[in-house]
Design a protein around this motif. Structure first.
Motif: not given
Length: 537
Positions: A392-397, A448-452, A454-468, A477-479
């Motif tokens: 559940q890749a969306l959580w990895a941020c 898939i964006h988060v999987a590749v 490790r940030t959430a697309y369109g989010e501000t702050g750490r979620a969108g700018t700081d890779p987890f 390709e893998t994602a």
């Protein structure tokens, strides 16, 4: 000669074929619900779909979703699209109650734990919004519920009520319940919620299907088919839709393993598999929830949780099924031909699941979902045992829940090994992917964006700018493969998930080629969704 009008040609097609990105391939030709040629020529008079700089890929397959539940929330008091803010939630709840004065209960859900101190909302706040009727609102991860005082009183929950073995009632310093019920404690109220009507369950399924198709999802695995935490059995709903021809997706149902029972339920599961499976619905998997979630301290950990001062506690989380019982159950389910789908989130919960899969048949395509923590010693065991990692890749941020509720209780060392997708891939694990909707968005492109990245697309702050933990990122390709061919394989669809001659034409057309700009995968939108070569969204 074939009737050219029955042929569809996807022209100027850039293609991800389910395993690799192929770029411009020319025309992709579909006839009779199957892919006939990739890069071939179409007969004159064929229907033409111009990809026009977009991408053609196999339809997305969600390997872990609660579709009927998500659909019901969309037609009830749905909080899932609101920002995590208590005042916004309460206003929406009050508005919903005012617009539905005849509803005996206010039902719905989708609130985020990060909106409340400690992740625990109160009955007192909810009483101000709905003072006259009971309210039962599961949170986004459905491992906890927010209830008001009417619901607590109706269920007889007070200071003297003991916690169930598989859950906890949130309490104040004097032991009085405050309005949040964790895990198995939800059932104390859920058993009083009126049964959902067959008509409402059906409407929920159809609403979910429309929504998922609009996001390019052509197939899924419903991760709980049965009665659980106030949810009514959705198996007959799927069977009815399959019989009526209203089920356009191909769906595998994971029958619920009742953790309050033992091996005595095996004959019932076999009977339900036969009774429910028909058409596009196959009740061929069994879902075992082995542990809970880290945010409320119920994910099963090898080492104890930390308190908010960083000191070890006595809590190592919950194993909902005793490990010995789990091993015996999985062995019997495997023998009976079931796929087993385990919720394993903490490193001990994952280990207990892997232990149970020792000696099972890899042809059953068993899998473990969530995998927030996997002990390093267990990473190679997925490939060795033939167990699929269901991500559940969306959580990895870095979202608010991660920063405020998870990192403090896991500590620095464990936090550095969360959602180890890259490590699983490097150790040879087969990957599939799903959303867990309505826990989180069912949009595969956001995940898939988060999987590749490790940030959430369109989010501000750490979620969108700081890779987890960027070292755990997957290649694009893998994602994409995990969300197409990987999940299709998991669902037993060897005929789908690939763009290749002879494969089923379950396809999605995207408005751009996300391989051109991997940092903007989340900006990609679905133009059209196709099942058996026909546009359905």
């Amino acid at each position: 000669m074939p009737d050219a009008s029955a042929v569809t040609v996807f022209r100027h097609a850039r293609v991800f074929d389910g395993r690799r990105y192929r770029g411009q391939v020319g025309d992709v030709v579909v006839e009779g619900g199957l892919i006939r040629a990739v890069g071939g020529e179409a007969p004159p008079g064929a229907r033409v779909v111009d990809i026009a700089g977009g991408l053609l890929c196999p339809g997305f397959v969600d390997a872990h979703v609660h579709a009927v539940q998500g659909g019901l929330e969309r037609i009830r008091c749905d909080l899932s699209d609101l920002p995590p803010d208590e005042r916004r939630y309460l206003a929406a709840i009050a508005d919903h109650a005012a617009r539905h004065p005849d509803d005996a209960w206010i039902l719905g859900g989708g609130w985020a734990m990060s909106a409340f101190p400690g992740g625990t909302p109160t009955a007192a706040a909810l009483d101000a919004a709905v003072p006259d009727r009971p309210v039962f609102l599961p949170n986004r991860d459905h491992h906890g519920a927010w209830v008001n005082s009417r619901a607590l009183a109706l269920a007889g929950i007070d200071r003297s009520t003991p916690d169930p073995a598989d859950g906890r009632v949130e309490r104040d310093r004097d032991g009085h319940p405050t309005g949040t019920l964790h895990e198995g404690a939800m059932a104390l109220v859920a058993r009083h919620v009126p049964a959902t009507s067959a008509a409402e369950l059906y409407a929920g399924l159809l609403a979910a299907q429309r929504y998922l198709h609009s996001l390019g999802v052509t197939s899924w695995q419903d991760a709980i088919v049965g009665d659980y935490a106030g949810m009514d059995d959705n198996g007959p709903t799927y069977a009815r839709a399959a019989d009526a021809g209203d089920l356009t997706a191909s769906v595998v149902g994971a029958l619920w393993w009742d953790r309050e029972r033992g091996l005595d339920q095996l004959p019932e599961l076999v009977a339900r598999r036969t009774e429910l499976s028909r058409g596009r619905f196959a009740a061929t998997s069994v879902k075992v929830m082995q542990d809970g979630v880290a945010e409320n301290g119920t994910a099963a950990l090898v080492e104890p949780y930390l308190d908010h001062c960083g000191h070890p506690t006595r809590n190592r989380g919950l194993s909902f099924v005793e490990p010995g019982t789990l091993r015996r159950a999985v062995a019997e389910l495997d023998r009976l031909g079931f796929q087993v789908h385990v919720h394993g989130l903490g490193d001990r919960g994952v280990r207990e699941a892997l232990d149970a899969f020792e000696g099972t048949d890899p042809a059953r395509r068993h899998h473990i979902a969530h995998l927030q923590l996997v002990h390093p010693d267990d990473l190679p065991r997925f490939a060795a045992l033939g167990v699929t990692a269901n991500l559940q890749a969306l959580w990895a941020c870095y979202d608010d829940q991660m920063v405020d509720l998870t990192l403090p209780v896991l500590g620095e060392e464990r936090s550095r090994r969360q959602y180890p997708f890259g490590d699983l891939r490097r150790h040879g694990a087969r990957l599939a992917a799903g959303s867990d909707w309505p826990v989180s968005s069912p949009d595969p492109l956001q995940a898939i964006h988060v999987a590749v990245n490790r940030t959430a697309y369109g989010e501000t702050g750490r979620a969108g700018t700081d890779p987890f933990l960027p070292e755990q990122a997957l290649s694009a390709e893998t994602a994409f493969a995990a969300y197409t061919s990987g999940s299709a394989w998991l669902n037993g669809r060897d005929d789908a998930g690939l763009i290749a001659p002879g494969k089923v034409a379950d396809l999605v057309v995207l408005d751009r080629d996300p391989f051109d700009d991997l940092g903007s995968i989340g900006a990609t939108r679905v133009v059209s969704t196709w099942i058996d070569g026909e546009a359905i969204a």
